[in-house]
Design a protein around this motif. Structure first.
Motif, short mmCIF file in Angstrom:
data_model
loop_
_atom_site.label_atom_id
_atom_site.label_comp_id
_atom_site.label_asym_id
_atom_site.label_seq_id
_atom_site.Cartn_x
_atom_site.Cartn_y
_atom_site.Cartn_z
N THR A 82 88.82 31.19 39.56
CA THR A 82 87.66 31.23 38.67
C THR A 82 86.49 30.46 39.28
OG1 THR A 82 89.14 31.35 36.76
CG2 THR A 82 86.86 30.75 36.34
N VAL A 83 86.79 29.29 39.87
CA VAL A 83 85.72 28.51 40.51
C VAL A 83 85.18 29.25 41.72
CG1 VAL A 83 85.20 26.37 41.74
CG2 VAL A 83 86.60 26.32 39.65
N PHE A 84 86.07 29.90 42.49
CA PHE A 84 85.61 30.70 43.63
C PHE A 84 84.66 31.80 43.16
CE2 PHE A 84 86.05 34.73 45.88
CZ PHE A 84 85.60 34.37 47.15
N LYS A 85 85.00 32.45 42.06
CA LYS A 85 84.14 33.52 41.54
C LYS A 85 82.78 32.98 41.17
CE LYS A 85 84.02 37.23 38.10
NZ LYS A 85 84.75 37.87 36.96
N LEU A 86 82.75 31.80 40.51
CA LEU A 86 81.47 31.20 40.14
C LEU A 86 80.65 30.90 41.40
CD1 LEU A 86 79.54 29.80 38.04
CD2 LEU A 86 80.75 27.67 38.61
N CYS A 87 81.29 30.29 42.41
CA CYS A 87 80.57 29.96 43.65
C CYS A 87 80.01 31.21 44.30
CB CYS A 87 81.51 29.23 44.62
SG CYS A 87 82.05 27.61 44.05
N HIS A 88 80.80 32.27 44.30
CA HIS A 88 80.35 33.52 44.91
C HIS A 88 79.15 34.08 44.17
CE1 HIS A 88 80.78 37.11 47.35
NE2 HIS A 88 80.74 37.85 46.25
N ILE A 89 79.19 34.06 42.84
CA ILE A 89 78.07 34.56 42.04
C ILE A 89 76.82 33.72 42.27
CG2 ILE A 89 77.22 34.81 39.66
CD1 ILE A 89 80.10 35.55 38.87
N LEU A 90 77.00 32.38 42.29
CA LEU A 90 75.85 31.50 42.49
C LEU A 90 75.25 31.68 43.88
CD1 LEU A 90 76.97 28.19 40.75
CD2 LEU A 90 75.46 29.99 39.89
#
Length: 218
Positions: free
Chosen positions: A148-156
């Motif tokens: 989930t944190v990886f997904k957030l980082c990717h989106i940001l």
């Protein structure tokens, strides 16, 4: 291009492409959070916008810190997303600086909304260049999982690329297993790594040039 070498003297940082996202990794108390803030303050001193996403410090403390260290700052240059969760949530004003409060460091949707609004506010105020710091991913990882944190980082990273901003995200490398660190690293263009060696604090830069830089004593 952004020159980050005025804060951390590496050739790899003297011409950083707009949209670049960097992971700043190191053990506790190695100075990675201070580096992230110094990178933003340096940009604010040059007239750029800044967005701070904090899981540790009050928004008001962040604003006061910037005002002290960058006295020429216009408050409209700064946006703060306070993720500590001791506020009812929503937007507030710190005498001109935009702030957004999120109910929990694990509320990644709320954090994303706050960042988007902060970036929009800076754009409307004419800040076409800017820098974002997220301190820290380690706190978020205590509330949710690495995917989930990886997904957030990717989106940001994608949003920063669209905005032409530079992002720096900190993580405590001693608080997570190698697999977690490897997953998170994949969301970034480059890595600034800290370590303690023979009683000295050292850093190196990876990913921005064809070869990693040599370790350099700070």
């Amino acid at each position: 291009m952004y020159d980050l070498s005025t804060v951390l003297d590496f050739d790899a940082l003297d011409s950083v492409r707009p949209g670049t996202s960097l992971l700043v990794a190191g053990p506790a108390m190695s100075g990675k959070e201070a580096l992230a803030m110094d990178i933003l303050k340096d940009g604010v001193g040059n007239g750029e916008g800044a967005v701070v996403v904090t899981t540790n410090d009050q928004a008001s403390s962040v604003v006061d810190d910037f005002r002290t260290d960058v006295p020429e700052m216009d408050d409209s240059q700064l946006g703060v997303v306070d993720c500590r969760g001791d506020n009812s949530g929503g937007e507030a004003a710190q005498s001109g600086a935009y702030t957004h409060h999120v109910n929990s460091p694990g509320d990644l949707t709320g954090i994303g909304i706050g960042i988007t609004k902060a970036l929009e506010g800076l754009h409307k105020s004419g800040r076409d260049q800017g820098r974002l710091a997220l301190v820290s991913l380690s706190t978020m990882l205590t509330y949710t999982d690495k995917k989930t944190v990886f997904k957030l980082c990717h989106i940001l990273s994608s949003r920063l690329d669209s905005a032409g901003y530079v992002g720096v995200f900190t993580i405590d490398s001693g608080a997570h297993d190698d697999q977690t660190l490897q997953v998170i690293k994949q969301a970034f263009d480059g890595l600034i790594e800290f370590r303690e060696e023979d009683g000295t604090r050292q850093a190196r830069v990876m990913g921005l040039t064809s070869q990693p830089s040599e370790w350099k004593e700070l």
